[in-house]
Design a protein around this motif. Structure first.
Motif, PDB file in Angstrom:
ATOM      1  N   GLU A  37      -9.277  19.952   2.913  1.00 35.79           N
ATOM      2  CA  GLU A  37      -8.436  18.915   2.322  1.00 35.79           C
ATOM      3  C   GLU A  37      -7.488  18.291   3.343  1.00 35.79           C
ATOM      4  N   TYR A  38      -7.059  19.103   4.317  1.00 38.00           N
ATOM      5  CA  TYR A  38      -6.137  18.602   5.334  1.00 38.00           C
ATOM      6  C   TYR A  38      -6.665  18.822   6.757  1.00 38.00           C
ATOM      7  N   THR A  39      -7.930  19.145   6.875  1.00 35.90           N
ATOM      8  CA  THR A  39      -8.520  19.440   8.186  1.00 35.90           C
ATOM      9  C   THR A  39      -9.684  18.494   8.453  1.00 35.90           C
ATOM     10  N   PHE A  40      -9.629  17.820   9.600  1.00 41.75           N
ATOM     11  CA  PHE A  40     -10.617  16.788   9.904  1.00 41.75           C
ATOM     12  C   PHE A  40     -11.040  16.869  11.370  1.00 41.75           C
ATOM     13  N   LYS A  41     -12.159  16.230  11.679  1.00 39.54           N
ATOM     14  CA  LYS A  41     -12.604  16.122  13.062  1.00 39.54           C
ATOM     15  C   LYS A  41     -12.588  14.656  13.472  1.00 39.54           C
ATOM     16  N   ARG A  42     -12.231  14.430  14.731  1.00 36.58           N
ATOM     17  CA  ARG A  42     -12.208  13.080  15.274  1.00 36.58           C
ATOM     18  C   ARG A  42     -12.582  13.126  16.750  1.00 36.58           C
ATOM     19  N   VAL A  88       0.841  -1.204   0.000  1.00 36.67           N
ATOM     20  CA  VAL A  88       0.000   0.000   0.000  1.00 36.67           C
ATOM     21  C   VAL A  88       0.871   1.247   0.000  1.00 36.67           C
ATOM     22  N   ALA A  89       1.969   1.215   0.753  1.00 42.00           N
ATOM     23  CA  ALA A  89       2.874   2.367   0.798  1.00 42.00           C
ATOM     24  C   ALA A  89       3.460   2.658  -0.585  1.00 42.00           C
ATOM     25  N   LYS A  90       3.798   1.615  -1.331  1.00 40.93           N
ATOM     26  CA  LYS A  90       4.302   1.800  -2.694  1.00 40.93           C
ATOM     27  C   LYS A  90       3.215   2.395  -3.593  1.00 40.93           C
ATOM     28  N   LEU A  91       2.003   1.906  -3.444  1.00 44.33           N
ATOM     29  CA  LEU A  91       0.892   2.386  -4.264  1.00 44.33           C
ATOM     30  C   LEU A  91       0.511   3.821  -3.931  1.00 44.33           C
ATOM     31  N   ALA A  92       0.873   4.295  -2.736  1.00 45.45           N
ATOM     32  CA  ALA A  92       0.487   5.636  -2.296  1.00 45.45           C
ATOM     33  C   ALA A  92       1.115   6.743  -3.127  1.00 45.45           C
ATOM     34  N   ALA A  93       2.164   6.427  -3.871  1.00 40.30           N
ATOM     35  CA  ALA A  93       2.813   7.436  -4.714  1.00 40.30           C
ATOM     36  C   ALA A  93       1.795   8.004  -5.702  1.00 40.30           C
ATOM     37  N   GLY A  94       1.671   9.323  -5.719  1.00 38.63           N
ATOM     38  CA  GLY A  94       0.724   9.963  -6.631  1.00 38.63           C
ATOM     39  C   GLY A  94      -0.628  10.257  -6.006  1.00 38.63           C
ATOM     40  N   TYR A  95      -0.827   9.797  -4.777  1.00 36.00           N
ATOM     41  CA  TYR A  95      -2.081  10.072  -4.078  1.00 36.00           C
ATOM     42  C   TYR A  95      -1.850  11.084  -2.951  1.00 36.00           C
ATOM     43  N   SER A  96      -2.848  11.917  -2.704  1.00 32.18           N
ATOM     44  CA  SER A  96      -2.749  12.892  -1.614  1.00 32.18           C
ATOM     45  C   SER A  96      -3.231  12.295  -0.293  1.00 32.18           C
ATOM     46  N   HIS A  97      -4.136  11.302  -0.378  1.00 33.76           N
ATOM     47  CA  HIS A  97      -4.710  10.689   0.817  1.00 33.76           C
ATOM     48  C   HIS A  97      -4.789   9.174   0.637  1.00 33.76           C
ATOM     49  N   VAL A  98      -4.576   8.450   1.729  1.00 32.19           N
ATOM     50  CA  VAL A  98      -4.790   6.998   1.757  1.00 32.19           C
ATOM     51  C   VAL A  98      -5.714   6.709   2.932  1.00 32.19           C
ATOM     52  N   PHE A  99      -6.903   6.186   2.647  1.00 30.79           N
ATOM     53  CA  PHE A  99      -7.909   5.927   3.680  1.00 30.79           C
ATOM     54  C   PHE A  99      -8.136   4.431   3.861  1.00 30.79           C
ATOM     55  N   VAL A 147      -1.769  12.117   3.436  1.00 32.07           N
ATOM     56  CA  VAL A 147      -2.603  11.948   4.622  1.00 32.07           C
ATOM     57  C   VAL A 147      -3.024  10.487   4.713  1.00 32.07           C
ATOM     58  N   VAL A 148      -2.584   9.815   5.755  1.00 29.13           N
ATOM     59  CA  VAL A 148      -2.986   8.426   6.010  1.00 29.13           C
ATOM     60  C   VAL A 148      -3.998   8.464   7.154  1.00 29.13           C
ATOM     61  N   GLN A 155      -5.261  19.156  12.086  1.00 28.16           N
ATOM     62  CA  GLN A 155      -4.750  19.701  10.824  1.00 28.16           C
ATOM     63  C   GLN A 155      -3.538  18.872  10.403  1.00 28.16           C
ATOM     64  N   ALA A 156      -3.662  18.175   9.291  1.00 24.78           N
ATOM     65  CA  ALA A 156      -2.536  17.413   8.762  1.00 24.78           C
ATOM     66  C   ALA A 156      -1.663  18.343   7.928  1.00 24.78           C
TER      67      ALA A 156
END
Length: 313
Positions: A122-127, A79-90, A146-147, A139-140
């Motif tokens: 895009e980089y701000t979330f609630k948890r 998954v880490a290899k595939l993450a190249a080119g993505y802004s977020h991995v969920f 962003v993982v 804030q990421a």
């Protein structure tokens, strides 16, 4: 524009509903694309299901005998290899996602956002924090992948009807040899899966014993529901710990939740607060569970449950 990679959760050739809920969270970012990756020995059947989820742009399949079992240390490097080119991995905040996503975050050198329940930007979330008693905004850092794990109870299941293209990909990643699959110990049940069930009946300390817990199973069978339990019931040995609902168990959001003999400790309420309708049955009118229940029945559960069963036919 963001581009999101969602890691599919699946078992025995079937896509887990948590994946469609994770896609809903991804859609909240209004991304350029949402790709779903299926890692399996034979991903074809799961990929076909994932392709039907609304909002999915493309389904990537990684076929590898090593992916036959969901081992985080094996799936993580891929998954880490595939993450190249993505802004977020969920990934979903289930047992699967909680095991896998920290490995992905560590390999990418970023901090993980856990239990994402709302998107502010895009980089701000609630948890949630403090057993759900407080909601924090995180804030990421921009410019880094962003993982995140998605709190599936906070998101609706994305609709079907899509027909996204399926594309096989090859991943060159060094897989560990020190971690291997030995076996899976899981309770067999014909009832619905607790985390994805539309109806759940749970028993607590008030049920009294493992033998008495049969009354909970009977009502669940009448309703076609999954069976859960409070931590007190699990600790008392009334049922196995995979049935535990709450902060230290499973966080669920069924359409109907029936709490039988459960007082309502804050840790338990955290696990059910997103349920649609909550029905509480308890002989103590001061029980905390009644504060959040939509319908409350004060009385002896051993008298009320047989009446409910009879009324259900």
């Amino acid at each position: 524009m963001s581009k999101i990679l969602v890691v599919a959760e699946h078992l025995d050739g079937k896509l887990n509903p948590s994946t469609a809920r994770t896609v809903s969270a991804a859609q909240a970012l209004n991304p350029e694309a949402i790709d779903v990756v299926v890692l399996a020995a034979d991903p074809a059947a799961v990929a076909a299901e994932a392709a039907q989820v609304a909002g999915v742009s493309r389904v990537l399949t990684v076929a590898n005998p090593a992916n036959a079992q969901a081992i985080a240390q094996v799936l993580g490097p891929q998954v880490a290899k595939l993450a190249a080119g993505y802004s977020h991995v969920f990934g979903p905040s289930t047992t699967f996602g909680k095991d896998l996503m920290p490995v992905v975050a560590a390999l990418l050198g970023v901090n993980q956002v856990s239990d994402l329940m709302a998107v502010e930007g895009e980089y701000t979330f609630k948890r949630p924090i403090y057993a759900g008693n407080a909601i924090v905004t995180v804030q990421a850092p921009a410019g880094h992948v962003v993982v995140a794990t998605v709190r599936t109870a906070s998101w609706p299941q994305a609709a079907g009807g899509n027909s996204a293209p399926v594309e096989a990909v090859q991943v060159e990643a060094a897989l560990p040899s020190h971690t291997r699959y030995v076996g899976l110990a899981a309770g067999a049940s014909d009832r619905p899966d607790l985390q994805s069930a539309r109806r759940v009946v749970s028993g607590g300390r008030g049920v009294g014993s493992e033998e008495n817990f049969q009354i909970v199973y009977k009502l669940a069978d009448k309703l076609g529901a999954a069976v859960g339990a409070s931590r007190a019931a699990v600790d008392a040995g009334y049922c196995p710990n995979e049935m535990q609902v709450g902060q230290t168990g499973k966080i669920i959001a069924p359409e109907l939740y029936v709490a039988v003999g459960i007082s309502g400790a804050i840790q338990h309420l955290t696990g059910i607060k997103d349920a649609g309708t909550i029905v509480a049955i308890n002989k103590d009118p001061e029980a905390a569970i009644f504060e959040i229940a939509d319908i409350g029945l004060v009385g002896d559960l051993f008298a009320i449950l047989p009446e409910l069963e009879a009324a259900l036919g």
